[in-house]
Each structure stands twice: as structure tokens, then as C-alpha cells.
Design an enzyme around this catalytic site. Structure first.
Site, mmCIF file in Angstrom:
data_model
loop_
_atom_site.group_PDB
_atom_site.id
_atom_site.type_symbol
_atom_site.label_atom_id
_atom_site.label_comp_id
_atom_site.label_asym_id
_atom_site.label_seq_id
_atom_site.Cartn_x
_atom_site.Cartn_y
_atom_site.Cartn_z
ATOM 1 C CG LEU A 1 1.807 -2.854 -3.558
ATOM 2 C CD1 LEU A 1 2.711 -1.668 -2.957
ATOM 3 C CD2 LEU A 1 2.563 -3.680 -4.133
ATOM 4 C CG ASP A 2 1.961 -10.445 -4.350
ATOM 5 O OD1 ASP A 2 0.835 -10.412 -4.306
ATOM 6 O OD2 ASP A 2 2.851 -11.430 -4.990
ATOM 7 C CB VAL A 3 3.324 -10.470 1.941
ATOM 8 C CG1 VAL A 3 3.678 -10.422 3.658
ATOM 9 C CG2 VAL A 3 1.741 -10.985 2.272
#
Length: 340
Positions: free
Chosen positions: A90-92
Site C-alpha cells: 500500500l502506498d505511504v
């Protein structure tokens, strides 16, 4: 002081011994603001320490500091031999279900990488950024006066099914021995052309649409309270007067109430970049679009809230074991239904 240091060493040694026999998968609710790798780093360093763990809030602050442009800070290498992995990054700034494998459980993660996922994305129209989300710099601004809910719905069918999707330059795909986002952050072009990939999108539903002063339709799904709070503070605070400009970061304007916005639910297979989906949908209606927030609602049969533990639970071995047992039960029921 020496006694305290010796006691800490003994505690960490005991924790390593206790967790070396842990094997399995479970789901954790990743909060926005920390990378998937940063969350796994916290797990690896602290599992088994229980109340003697390093507070997650302080680890979170350290991870935030690692992201300051120009910083020379680096994440210190963990001495733990525990093997950990995740079933799809998952992206930041994204949040929600992150499937985690421990020791032998890592061998089962590949099947989840390719499996089904569902997402809830909040987006704005009329803005294009280099990263295709609000973290990026603005590339282009367009008028949205004539954009309607119907226009978006009419454009959806071309993005459902097996489609060709070009990954964003800010992604973890490796090319030439480096991640694409490493080239992008340094202002460098990728060494090769980023090629489109075939991905599967099962369903897209626009749950809410709002073009201020023109049209409001649908019903907005509320984000988890901790996610809403995160995106209402810090760099996301709008000063009430700021106008967006090309070349600037978008974060400070993400909450501008003048923006045309829409929320959508996505059900897809593995490898889909929702922010690319949002960008391409915006281009299809003629004004561009940028993703503002993303929540992974489910991965496989595991759902946010019902089947996840929080980041603060990760140091507690008993909580992780219960989460593993629960995940195995849910996965087993799902496999039984498929076979039936």
C-alpha cells in the site's frame, strides 16, 4: 543503568526466541503516513516485547522524518532473524488491509498478491499531478464546470474488465536495478519506457459526486475516523484562500471545498494502480483527475475492521497469534465456499 540495559537485552532475546516459532498470515490495518515496509519494520523490531515495546507513535514519527526531502536519515537495520513480508504493498498515504506473513507464512503471500482486492478512493477533478495523487506536484489545471456525474458513469465501462494500464512513474516497480519512484524523486527519466500491463478491474461504482454549485448526487461513504483525521491536518490543511498553481505540491489544496470531487468503490485483481485508474478516468471526461485518499477495504476474504488488528497490536504476540488463527478461519471458510 547497566542492570536496565541487561534487562532490555534479555527481554529482546526472549522475544526473539518466542517468535521464531511463529508461522502464518494475518491482516493489519495500515494507517496512512507510513510505508508498508515501515510497518513491517516495526513488527520485526517489536513483536514479543509486549508493553516493553517502542511506542508506535514514536516509530511513526521517525518514519515521517525519513521522508523529508534531502534528509540523510536511514532506517537502521534490524538484528531480528524473523522473516516478514506482505501480500501487496500500500502506498505511504494509503490505508487499510495489509496482509502480513511471518516466517513460513511468507510463502503463501504470492497467492494473495494476485487475488481480489476492494478499495474506496476519494478523488478530485480538474487537477493532474506527477504522482497521480495529492502528494505530487501539479502538472495541469482544467475547468470542471461542465463535468457531471453522468459523464463519469458513461466513461466507466472502458475501465472495467481486462484493460491495459500504464503504471505511474511514482511506483515500486523495478527497472534497471532501482524502483521507479527513485528515478522520479531524483528528477530522472526511467531508463526504459514504462509499458502498459494487462490488469483486471471487476467493478467501479461512483458512490458520490459533487461539483460545487452545480450538482451533488449519491451518498458519500464515511472514511474511518483516524483516516479522516489524518487527511484534515498537517500538510493537508487548506488555509481558506489558497489557489492551486502548476508546479506546486497539491497537498495543501486537497481539502479546498471549491474542487469538484467524486468517490468511487473499486473491486479488482492484483496489480491495479487505483490512482492511475482515477487519472485515466479524468482524462476520459476531459479534465484530468487526482486521487486524494485510498482505503483498501478488503483483500481476499479478509475485511477491514472485522478481520484486522491495529499497528499498536503488533508487539503483542498473543494478539498476533489470535489474528493468525482468525485469518486462517476466514480463509478456510472462503476456500470451502469456493469448493462447494
Amino acid at each position: 543503568m547497566l542492570r536496565a540495559a541487561a534487562a532490555e537485552v534479555a527481554t529482546r532475546h526472549a522475544a526473539r526466541l518466542a517468535t521464531s516459532s511463529l508461522h502464518g498470515v494475518f491482516a493489519v490495518n495500515k494507517p496512512p503516513g507510513i510505508s508498508s515496509a515501515g510497518l513491517l519494520d516495526y513488527l520485526k523490531r517489536n513483536i514479543g516485547l509486549d508493553s516493553a515495546c517502542f511506542p508506535f507513535s514514536e516509530h511513526f514519527a521517525r518514519e515521517q522524518n525519513l521522508r523529508i526531502p534531502g534528509t540523510r536519515l536511514r532506517r537502521q537495520r534490524s538484528m531480528s532473524q524473523l522473516r516478514v513480508g506482505h501480500g501487496g504493498t500500500l502506498d505511504v498515504e494509503a490505508s487499510g488491509v495489509l496482509l502480513v506473513g511471518i516466517n513460513n507464512g511468507c510463502q503463501r503471500l504470492d497467492s494473495f498478491l494476485k487475488g481480489g482486492k476492494t478499495y474506496l478512493a476519494n478523488n478530485c477533478l480538474g487537477v493532474e499531478t506527477d504522482s497521480r495523487d495529492a502528494e505530487g506536484h501539479i502538472l495541469k489545471l482544467s475547468e470542471t464546470h461542465d463535468v457531471t456525474h453522468k459523464m463519469i458513469n458513461d466513461a466507466l465501462p472502458q475501465f472495467v474488465g481486462r484493460i491495459q494500464q500504464k503504471p505511474p512513474v511514482f511506483s515500486a516497480i523495478k527497472m534497471g536495478g532501482k524502483r521507479l519512484y527513485e528515478y522520479a524523486r531524483q528528477g530522472l527519466d526511467a531508463p526504459e519506457e514504462i509499458k502498459a500491463r494487462t490488469v483486471l478491474v471487476d467493478q467501479i461504482t461512483v458512490t458520490h459526486f459533487e461539483n460545487p454549485g452545480r450538482e451533488t448526487s449519491g451518498r458519500r461513504v464515511a472514511l474511518p475516523s483516524e483516516v479522516s483525521k489524518y487527511f484534515a491536518q498537517g500538510r493537508y490543511v487548506w488555509d481558506g484562500v489558497r489557489d492551486m498553481r502548476v508546479g506546486e505540491e497539491m497537498m495543501g489544496s486537497a481539502n479546498d471545498p471549491r474542487l469538484a470531487k467524486f468517490q468511487m468503490f473499486v473491486r479488482s485483481g492484483g496489480g491495479v494502480y487505483v490512482r492511475s485508474l482515477v487519472h485515466d478516468l479524468g482524462m476520459a471526461v476531459g479534465c484530468g483527475a487526482t486521487m486524494l485518499s485510498l482505503v483498501r477495504v478488503s483483500q481476499g476474504p479478509l475485511r477491514l475492521g472485522r478481520d484486522t488488528i491495529d499497528a499498536e497490536d503488533l508487539p503483542y504476540t498473543d494478539r498476533v497469534i489470535r489474528a493468525m488463527q482468525h485469518a486462517e478461519s476466514v480463509i478456510g471458510r472462503d476456500e470451502g465456499l469456493d469448493q462447494g
